[in-house]
Each structure stands twice: as C-alpha cells, then as structure tokens.
Design a protein around this motif. Structure first.
Motif, short mmCIF file in Angstrom:
data_model
loop_
_atom_site.label_atom_id
_atom_site.label_comp_id
_atom_site.label_asym_id
_atom_site.label_seq_id
_atom_site.Cartn_x
_atom_site.Cartn_y
_atom_site.Cartn_z
N ASN A 226 27.65 -129.93 -30.88
CA ASN A 226 28.54 -128.81 -30.55
C ASN A 226 27.90 -127.87 -29.52
OD1 ASN A 226 26.60 -127.55 -32.08
ND2 ASN A 226 28.03 -126.63 -33.54
N GLN A 227 28.56 -126.74 -29.30
CA GLN A 227 28.06 -125.75 -28.32
C GLN A 227 26.64 -125.31 -28.67
OE1 GLN A 227 29.92 -124.22 -25.49
NE2 GLN A 227 27.75 -123.83 -25.08
N ALA A 228 26.37 -125.08 -29.96
CA ALA A 228 25.02 -124.62 -30.36
C ALA A 228 23.98 -125.71 -30.07
CB ALA A 228 25.02 -124.25 -31.84
N TRP A 229 24.37 -126.97 -30.22
CA TRP A 229 23.48 -128.09 -29.86
C TRP A 229 23.19 -128.05 -28.35
CZ3 TRP A 229 20.13 -131.90 -30.55
CH2 TRP A 229 20.03 -132.92 -29.58
N ALA A 230 24.25 -127.93 -27.55
CA ALA A 230 24.09 -127.93 -26.09
C ALA A 230 23.18 -126.77 -25.66
CB ALA A 230 25.46 -127.82 -25.41
N ASP A 231 23.38 -125.61 -26.28
CA ASP A 231 22.56 -124.44 -25.93
C ASP A 231 21.11 -124.65 -26.36
OD1 ASP A 231 24.84 -123.27 -24.92
OD2 ASP A 231 25.18 -121.96 -26.65
N LEU A 232 20.91 -125.31 -27.51
CA LEU A 232 19.55 -125.56 -27.99
C LEU A 232 18.83 -126.56 -27.08
CD1 LEU A 232 17.53 -124.87 -30.28
CD2 LEU A 232 18.37 -126.91 -31.49
N VAL A 233 19.56 -127.55 -26.59
CA VAL A 233 18.95 -128.49 -25.63
C VAL A 233 18.55 -127.73 -24.36
CG1 VAL A 233 19.35 -130.52 -24.15
CG2 VAL A 233 20.22 -130.50 -26.51
N ASP A 234 19.44 -126.87 -23.88
CA ASP A 234 19.13 -126.09 -22.67
C ASP A 234 17.88 -125.23 -22.87
OD1 ASP A 234 21.34 -127.18 -21.48
OD2 ASP A 234 22.45 -125.30 -21.25
N SER A 235 17.81 -124.54 -24.02
CA SER A 235 16.69 -123.61 -24.20
C SER A 235 15.40 -124.35 -24.55
CB SER A 235 17.02 -122.56 -25.26
OG SER A 235 17.25 -123.16 -26.51
N THR A 236 15.50 -125.52 -25.16
CA THR A 236 14.30 -126.25 -25.58
C THR A 236 13.76 -127.14 -24.45
OG1 THR A 236 15.18 -126.33 -27.82
CG2 THR A 236 13.34 -127.80 -27.35
N LEU A 237 14.66 -127.83 -23.76
CA LEU A 237 14.22 -128.81 -22.76
C LEU A 237 14.36 -128.30 -21.33
CD1 LEU A 237 15.64 -132.12 -24.29
CD2 LEU A 237 13.44 -131.01 -24.72
N GLY A 238 15.30 -127.41 -21.08
CA GLY A 238 15.50 -126.90 -19.72
C GLY A 238 15.64 -128.03 -18.73
N SER A 239 14.97 -127.90 -17.58
CA SER A 239 15.13 -128.90 -16.52
C SER A 239 14.36 -130.19 -16.79
CB SER A 239 14.70 -128.31 -15.18
OG SER A 239 13.34 -127.96 -15.26
N SER A 240 13.65 -130.28 -17.92
CA SER A 240 13.01 -131.56 -18.26
C SER A 240 14.03 -132.54 -18.84
CB SER A 240 11.85 -131.35 -19.25
OG SER A 240 12.34 -131.03 -20.53
N PHE A 241 15.25 -132.06 -19.06
CA PHE A 241 16.35 -132.92 -19.54
C PHE A 241 17.30 -133.19 -18.38
CE2 PHE A 241 20.76 -133.26 -21.00
CZ PHE A 241 20.66 -134.30 -21.91
N THR A 242 17.67 -134.46 -18.22
CA THR A 242 18.64 -134.85 -17.19
C THR A 242 19.58 -135.89 -17.77
OG1 THR A 242 16.97 -134.57 -15.46
CG2 THR A 242 18.91 -135.85 -14.88
N HIS A 243 20.88 -135.71 -17.58
CA HIS A 243 21.79 -136.82 -17.95
C HIS A 243 22.61 -137.22 -16.74
CE1 HIS A 243 25.92 -135.09 -18.92
NE2 HIS A 243 25.24 -133.98 -18.87
#
Ligand SMILES: *[C@@H]1O[C@H](CO)[C@@H](O)[C@H](O)[C@H]1NC(C)=O
Ligand SMILES: *[C@@H]1O[C@H](CO)[C@@H](O)[C@H](O)[C@H]1NC(C)=O
Ligand SMILES: *[C@@H]1O[C@H](CO)[C@@H](O)[C@H](O)[C@H]1NC(C)=O
Length: 324
Positions: A226-243
């Motif tokens: 959900n939205q809270a998951w998406a926000d947690l990915v953003d705050s935890t991984l930042g630009s080290s995450f790419t899809h």
C-alpha cells in the motif's frame, strides 16, 4: 467501492485467460484502474544508453539467468545465459519453480558484489494468481522488516513467498560478505521475482550493517503493498531502488491503485526498443506513479509480450529463454 472494483477486476481477469488482449476487456474501457492513489505528472528525464549499460544490464543478466534450472545454474553451465556472466560463483541455489520460485545467492567476482536473484512466473499465471488472491493485504512481517509499522500492508502472496526463502537468503548473504570481503549487495528479479526481490532489498537494508551498499534493481514489478509500503521503500532505499517498466507491460499495473496498492518512486520506463531488441529508449520517472510513465498507459494498449522483453541488449526474461 473496493469490493465492487475487485469484482469488476475479477471479471476482467477471467476475460484475460480467454483472450489476452486487450487486457481488461472493452466493457471496462471506461474504468481507470490507476486512480484513487497518489500520482504525479512530473517531467521525465532521458536515461542514456550509458546509464542502461552501467546500471541495468548486469542486474538484467542475473534476473534472466535465475530462470534457468537450479542444477544448471549451480556450476553456471546453462549455456548462453550463464556464459554472459563469467566469474560468477553460485553460493546457494534452490526453488521448485512453483511454491518457491528459483533463487540464488552468488558472488559476482568481477564486481565484488554478492548477488541475490529471484525467478518470476509466467505473466498469465501471475495475473491469475493475483485474481485468485483477490489482492488480500496483510501486515508486514516485522521479523523480516523490523522497521515496518502497523500502517504497512503488503500483498499476502508476495509476502508469503518472500518469507519462504528470507532466512536462507539473509544468512547466506551475511556469511558471503564475511568470507569474500565484498561490501556490496545487488538484489534483482523479474515479475513475481521482482516483488520478492523488493522485499529482500528492504530486509537486507534493514538488517545489514549500513556500511554495506545494497542496490535493488528489478524488472516488470507488480505493485507489492500500500501507500505506507511505497513510502517506506522510498525512505529506506531511496535511489538505491530502481524498478524498470517495459512499454505496455500490464503486470506493472496490478494490483490496481484502487485496491490500495502503490508503487514506490524510481521507475525507469522503457518507451521503445528497436527491432533488434538491443537499443532501448528509456526515461527516469520522478515521484510515485508518474503518469508520464507506465502508470499512465492506456488500459486498452496493454501488451503482455512487453513483460518478457526484450528490455535492452536483447535480454528477455521467462522460462522459455532458458530451456535448460
Ligand atoms: C558442479 O561442480 C562440482 C565440482 O566440480 C561437481 O562435483 C558437481 O557434480 C557439479 N554439479 C553439477 C550439477 O554439474
Ligand atoms: C515472518 O517471517 C519469518 C521468516 O523470516 C517466518 O519464519 C515467520 O513465520 C513469519 N511470521 C509470520 C507471523 O508470518
Ligand atoms: C535475441 O534473443 C532471441 C531469444 O533469446 C534470439 O532468438 C535472437 O536471435 C536474438 N537476437 C539478436 C539480434 O541477438
């Protein structure tokens, strides 16, 4: 509203198994599956061939090779897909291609990186699984994701599947970092494997020492939470995450936003691939659910072949691309 919408999508998915295109059927043409969630229409930024080569090709080669059978991957003897990755030592490989999709943890000697890769599933199966599971959400498992609070809800099938390999992946990565002296981890996967890899990337970032660089790069990612998951990915991984999304791949748009699913930021959207499959035109998409990228695709334009590829460098991902 959610119940009604789920029923409509359920009907749409039944249609899918009978006739794959257009994905959601003419009758549902007026329904936008990507509404009710946070979106942006921020300008995209061109993503160059060099950036593709430097940041996406190697993860894609790993996401492709994990579709090969575990016995052929153990000694990297699966042919072309394995030969594209010389100097890779598999540390653990497993999976049954069903309940536990194939996965491995490897030492990529040339880049001094520990690599975690997860296999995906055939897109038609994935779409029908998403249908069967009815987009049921569960609380994040705080053993796996200790920093997830009660607001974080995840797709139960994706969370369950990730849990089946979580302990082995974590312990193997930890001992591999120690024994090799590597300071970098790459987590990758395609399709269902992209969903598992996203959760693995979060788990490893939360559990490994902050001095270890964890990069999570996934392909054809369905929405995981959900939205809270998406926000947690953003705050935890930042630009080290790419899809990475390829053109009109429908899998990247399910489960729908109206069922309370949301993608994190950092989409790279491929807008075109030349007929050789080698040169892709791509763009970086700022923000979550950027309407200038895959979330803005017209419902009637979905193309399931885009899910498999080629993405770039003629790299396609599915069981059929590694029949060994
Ligand atoms: C992989 O290589 C090892 C050592 O060379 C060998 O013992 C083993 O049988 C090989 N496994 C497969 C599946 O080929
Ligand atoms: C959470 O995940 C772990 C795997 O790390 C698993 O053993 C455990 O059963 C899961 N807990 C719940 C409540 O599902
Ligand atoms: C691209 O890959 C496909 C499938 O693996 C293969 O059949 C085809 O020959 C390749 N094309 C090029 C230009 O390498």
């Amino acid at each position: 509203m959610h119940v009604l919408s789920a029923v409509l999508l359920l009907a749409a998915c039944k249609l899918v198994s009978a006739a794959p295109t257009p994905l959601f059927g003419i009758d549902l043409g007026e329904i936008n599956i990507n509404t009710d969630g946070k979106t942006t229409d921020a300008d995209t930024v061109p993503f160059s061939q060099d950036e593709i080569t430097n940041t996406l090709v190697r993860p894609a080669l790993f996401a492709r090779v994990v579709y090969c059978s575990s016995p052929s991957v153990v000694n990297m003897t699966c042919g072309e897909q394995c030969d594209a990755l010389p100097n890779v030592k598999i540390l653990v490989a497993g999976g049954d291609d069903k309940r536990v999709p194939n996965f491995f943890v490897a030492h990529d000697v040339d880049t001094e990186t520990i690599v975690v890769a997860h296999q995906g599933t055939e897109p038609a199966n994935l779409l029908s699984d998403l249908n069967d599971l009815n987009f049921f959400q569960v609380d994040a498992n705080t053993t796996v994701l200790p920093k997830a609070n009660k607001d974080v809800k995840m797709h139960d099938g994706f969370a369950d599947t990730q849990e089946r390999t979580a302990d082995l992946v974590l312990s193997t990565v930890r001992s591999a970092l120690k024994s090799t002296g590597a300071k970098k981890v790459l987590v990758t996967g395609h399709s269902l494997g992209a969903a598992i890899a996203s959760i693995d990337g979060m788990m490893l970032r939360m559990k490994l020492d902050p001095s270890i660089a964890v990069t999570t790069t996934v392909f054809g990612l369905p929405r995981v939470g959900n939205q809270a998951w998406a926000d947690l990915v953003d705050s935890t991984l930042g630009s080290s995450f790419t899809h990475v999304t390829n053109q009109h791949d429908p899998v990247t748009q399910v489960p729908p936003q109206f069922a309370d699913f949301q993608h994190p930021s950092n989409e790279i959207h491929i807008t075109a691939v030349d007929p050789s499959g080698i040169i892709a035109t791509a763009q970086r998409c700022p923000g979550q659910e950027n309407q200038n990228c895959a979330p803005g695709n017209n419902l009637l334009d979905f193309n399931i072949d885009n899910h498999r590829g080629p993405y770039f460098q003629n790299i396609s991902m599915a069981n059929r691309f590694c029949p060994v």
